[in-house]
Design a protein around this motif. Structure first.
Motif, PDB file in Angstrom:
ATOM      1  N   PHE A   1      41.293  48.595  51.094  1.00  0.00           N
ATOM      2  CA  PHE A   1      41.324  47.273  51.362  1.00  0.00           C
ATOM      3  C   PHE A   1      41.399  46.379  49.782  1.00  0.00           C
ATOM      4  O   PHE A   1      41.640  45.368  49.648  1.00  0.00           O
ATOM      5  CB  PHE A   1      40.054  46.611  51.952  1.00  0.00           C
ATOM      6  N   ARG A   2      41.465  47.389  48.550  1.00  0.00           N
ATOM      7  CA  ARG A   2      41.366  46.698  47.496  1.00  0.00           C
ATOM      8  C   ARG A   2      42.426  45.835  46.915  1.00  0.00           C
ATOM      9  O   ARG A   2      42.218  44.818  46.451  1.00  0.00           O
ATOM     10  CB  ARG A   2      40.977  47.701  46.371  1.00  0.00           C
TER      11      ARG A   2
ATOM     12  N   GLU B   1      45.250  40.335  46.787  1.00  0.00           N
ATOM     13  CA  GLU B   1      46.216  39.424  47.064  1.00  0.00           C
ATOM     14  C   GLU B   1      45.892  38.395  47.857  1.00  0.00           C
ATOM     15  O   GLU B   1      46.339  37.175  47.495  1.00  0.00           O
ATOM     16  CB  GLU B   1      47.414  40.128  47.786  1.00  0.00           C
ATOM     17  N   LEU B   2      44.747  38.709  48.670  1.00  0.00           N
ATOM     18  CA  LEU B   2      44.300  37.334  49.489  1.00  0.00           C
ATOM     19  C   LEU B   2      43.553  36.450  48.663  1.00  0.00           C
ATOM     20  O   LEU B   2      43.908  35.062  48.552  1.00  0.00           O
ATOM     21  CB  LEU B   2      43.265  37.717  50.551  1.00  0.00           C
ATOM     22  N   ASN B   3      42.866  36.870  47.468  1.00  0.00           N
ATOM     23  CA  ASN B   3      42.150  35.816  46.515  1.00  0.00           C
ATOM     24  C   ASN B   3      43.204  35.263  45.822  1.00  0.00           C
ATOM     25  O   ASN B   3      43.153  33.976  45.603  1.00  0.00           O
ATOM     26  CB  ASN B   3      41.309  37.015  45.612  1.00  0.00           C
TER      27      ASN B   3
ATOM     28  N   ARG C   1      46.249  34.271  46.770  1.00  0.00           N
ATOM     29  CA  ARG C   1      46.690  33.287  47.457  1.00  0.00           C
ATOM     30  C   ARG C   1      45.904  32.068  47.869  1.00  0.00           C
ATOM     31  O   ARG C   1      46.141  31.277  48.704  1.00  0.00           O
ATOM     32  CB  ARG C   1      47.332  34.029  48.821  1.00  0.00           C
ATOM     33  N   GLY C   2      44.724  32.365  47.227  1.00  0.00           N
ATOM     34  CA  GLY C   2      43.789  31.069  47.570  1.00  0.00           C
ATOM     35  C   GLY C   2      42.618  31.245  48.823  1.00  0.00           C
ATOM     36  O   GLY C   2      41.932  30.297  49.297  1.00  0.00           O
ATOM     37  N   HIS C   3      42.892  32.391  49.256  1.00  0.00           N
ATOM     38  CA  HIS C   3      41.800  32.535  50.298  1.00  0.00           C
ATOM     39  C   HIS C   3      40.402  32.917  50.030  1.00  0.00           C
ATOM     40  O   HIS C   3      40.344  33.512  49.056  1.00  0.00           O
ATOM     41  CB  HIS C   3      42.416  33.609  51.412  1.00  0.00           C
ATOM     42  N   ASP C   4      39.491  32.820  50.885  1.00  0.00           N
ATOM     43  CA  ASP C   4      37.997  32.784  50.572  1.00  0.00           C
ATOM     44  C   ASP C   4      37.612  34.248  51.294  1.00  0.00           C
ATOM     45  O   ASP C   4      37.775  34.462  52.356  1.00  0.00           O
ATOM     46  CB  ASP C   4      37.215  31.735  51.415  1.00  0.00           C
ATOM     47  N   VAL C   5      37.791  35.284  50.226  1.00  0.00           N
ATOM     48  CA  VAL C   5      37.318  36.673  50.907  1.00  0.00           C
ATOM     49  C   VAL C   5      35.947  37.054  50.478  1.00  0.00           C
ATOM     50  O   VAL C   5      35.487  36.827  49.410  1.00  0.00           O
ATOM     51  CB  VAL C   5      38.447  37.698  50.026  1.00  0.00           C
ATOM     52  N   HIS C   6      35.219  37.544  51.527  1.00  0.00           N
ATOM     53  CA  HIS C   6      33.823  37.983  51.308  1.00  0.00           C
ATOM     54  C   HIS C   6      33.912  39.478  51.792  1.00  0.00           C
ATOM     55  O   HIS C   6      34.017  39.970  52.737  1.00  0.00           O
ATOM     56  CB  HIS C   6      32.704  37.101  52.241  1.00  0.00           C
TER      57      HIS C   6
ATOM     58  N   ASP D   1      51.301  45.003  52.199  1.00  0.00           N
ATOM     59  CA  ASP D   1      51.907  43.961  52.775  1.00  0.00           C
ATOM     60  C   ASP D   1      51.613  43.816  54.136  1.00  0.00           C
ATOM     61  O   ASP D   1      51.385  42.525  54.575  1.00  0.00           O
ATOM     62  CB  ASP D   1      53.574  44.198  52.467  1.00  0.00           C
ATOM     63  N   TYR D   2      51.499  44.753  54.698  1.00  0.00           N
ATOM     64  CA  TYR D   2      51.314  44.628  56.376  1.00  0.00           C
ATOM     65  C   TYR D   2      49.698  44.258  56.631  1.00  0.00           C
ATOM     66  O   TYR D   2      49.754  43.239  57.542  1.00  0.00           O
ATOM     67  CB  TYR D   2      51.369  45.911  57.194  1.00  0.00           C
TER      68      TYR D   2
END
Length: 353
Positions: free
Chosen positions: A13-14, A19-21, A23-28, A327-328
């Motif tokens: 997951f690292r 990438e999610l961070n 792109r502006g997503h909130d990741v916990h 990417d997937y």
């Protein structure tokens, strides 16, 4: 929300987390203390919260799991996540079903029936490699890859050969890395791999290889000097630099294989991805049965006589036919986090390869 229960989950997951961070997503990220998992989260500077301890026996697993799920539920009620994801995903699926979040479970281990029995019925989407042997039903989506390609694909990882000097070896040393398992996971009960670690070392040294051992438990005193010391973030550099890897664990064997290092996997538990890495790409060699120890050692000695180009060519074919799994993962999470169409209780997963 991403839940972590094993060091391999951190690796998987690292890159999606980064990438999610970005792109502006909130990741916990929430973890259960397990081996070096928390050390890896810290080493990779991933913000996280440890919400439960480790289970020191199968008997204590249920109590630890209950604590873990209760605390995850409290966090989810506060955060109101769109998606909860995990590998295996028992807790993720249970918590999501109680909070209205969508659960996305990744898995590749067919024989872990306790996990699949407890988790799959509650999961919304179950993503498996295309080589996964079990048919799960309408919840299942598949992709042409392996968990290890989420972090060892060349788009994500470049080996650093200086790791050999770090473990006290010359840059041109011929090296065998041996991974011995503890055999105390819930899906390992009643199984075993190599018969005699001392014989492994003797045979490999006779073949001109310098042996590095990594073991989850204690080694016989004469072999402790073969145990290498390096950061857990450097293990993949070492697997890439080795001439051969012998492993009782499927993950380490697959990691070596996708890096282009021939891997000998000695374990009675065959998996869809270990079989495919052998049958399709000739980068991993599985051995089980009464003669697994002797046959595995024989193969390890023989593969180091092959020219290096053999493994490079086979890896290049693998990379041409398999995807960058990060990417997937990101695409699936972003798809499932979209607003749900009227009348649908669960967003539609991205089924594209």
């Amino acid at each position: 929300m991403i839940t972590i229960q094993h060091p391999g989950h951190v690796h998987f997951f690292r890159h999606p987390i980064a990438e999610l961070n970005a792109r502006g997503h909130d990741v916990h990220v929430f973890a259960r203390e397990s081996g070096v998992a928390v050390r890896l989260l810290e080493a990779y500077d991933i913000d996280h919260e440890v919400v439960a301890g480790d289970a020191d026996s199968l008997a204590s697993l249920a109590a630890v799991q209950a604590t873990y799920e209760f605390r995850l539920l409290r966090r989810a009620q506060r955060l109101d996540p769109d998606v909860i994801t995990a590998i295996g995903g028992v807790a993720a699926a249970h918590v999501a079903s109680l909070t209205g979040a969508t659960s996305l479970v990744f898995y590749d281990t067919e024989h872990a029936t306790l996990i699949t029995t407890l988790g799959y019925p509650f999961a919304d989407v179950i993503a498996t490699p295309a080589c996964y042997r079990d048919e799960i039903g309408s919840k299942q989506v598949t992709y042409p890859g392996y968990h290890e390609l989420a972090y060892l694909h060349p788009e994500r990882f470049t080996p650093d050969p200086t790791v050999l000097e770090e473990v006290g070896l010359a840059p041109d040393a011929r090296v065998a890395v041996v991974r011995l398992s503890s055999w105390d996971a819930s899906h390992d009960v009643g199984h075993g791999g190599f018969d005699d670690p001392q014989e492994i070392v003797d045979r490999l040294e006779d073949a001109g290889l310098q042996v590095l051992l990594t073991a989850e438990g204690e080694l016989p005193p004469p072999l402790e000097s073969y145990r290498f010391e390096t950061s857990p973030t450097r293990l993949h550099d070492l697997l890439a630099a080795a001439d051969v890897v012998l492993s009782e664990g499927a993950t380490t064997a697959a990691e070596a294989a996708v890096l282009g290092t021939p891997a000998v996997y000695v374990n009675p538990l065959s998996l869809g991805y270990t079989t495919e890495l052998e049958a399709e790409y000739g980068l991993l060699f599985e051995y089980d049965g009464d003669a697994r120890h002797a046959r595995g050692l024989e193969k390890a000695v023989s593969v180091v006589e092959e020219p290096a180009e053999t493994w490079t060519r086979r890896r290049e074919r693998l990379l041409a036919e398999r995807i960058d799994v990060t990417d997937y993962v990101v695409r699936q999470l972003e798809t499932l986090a979209q607003p749900r169409p009227a009348g649908r209780s669960t967003p539609t997963a991205d089924r594209g390869h």
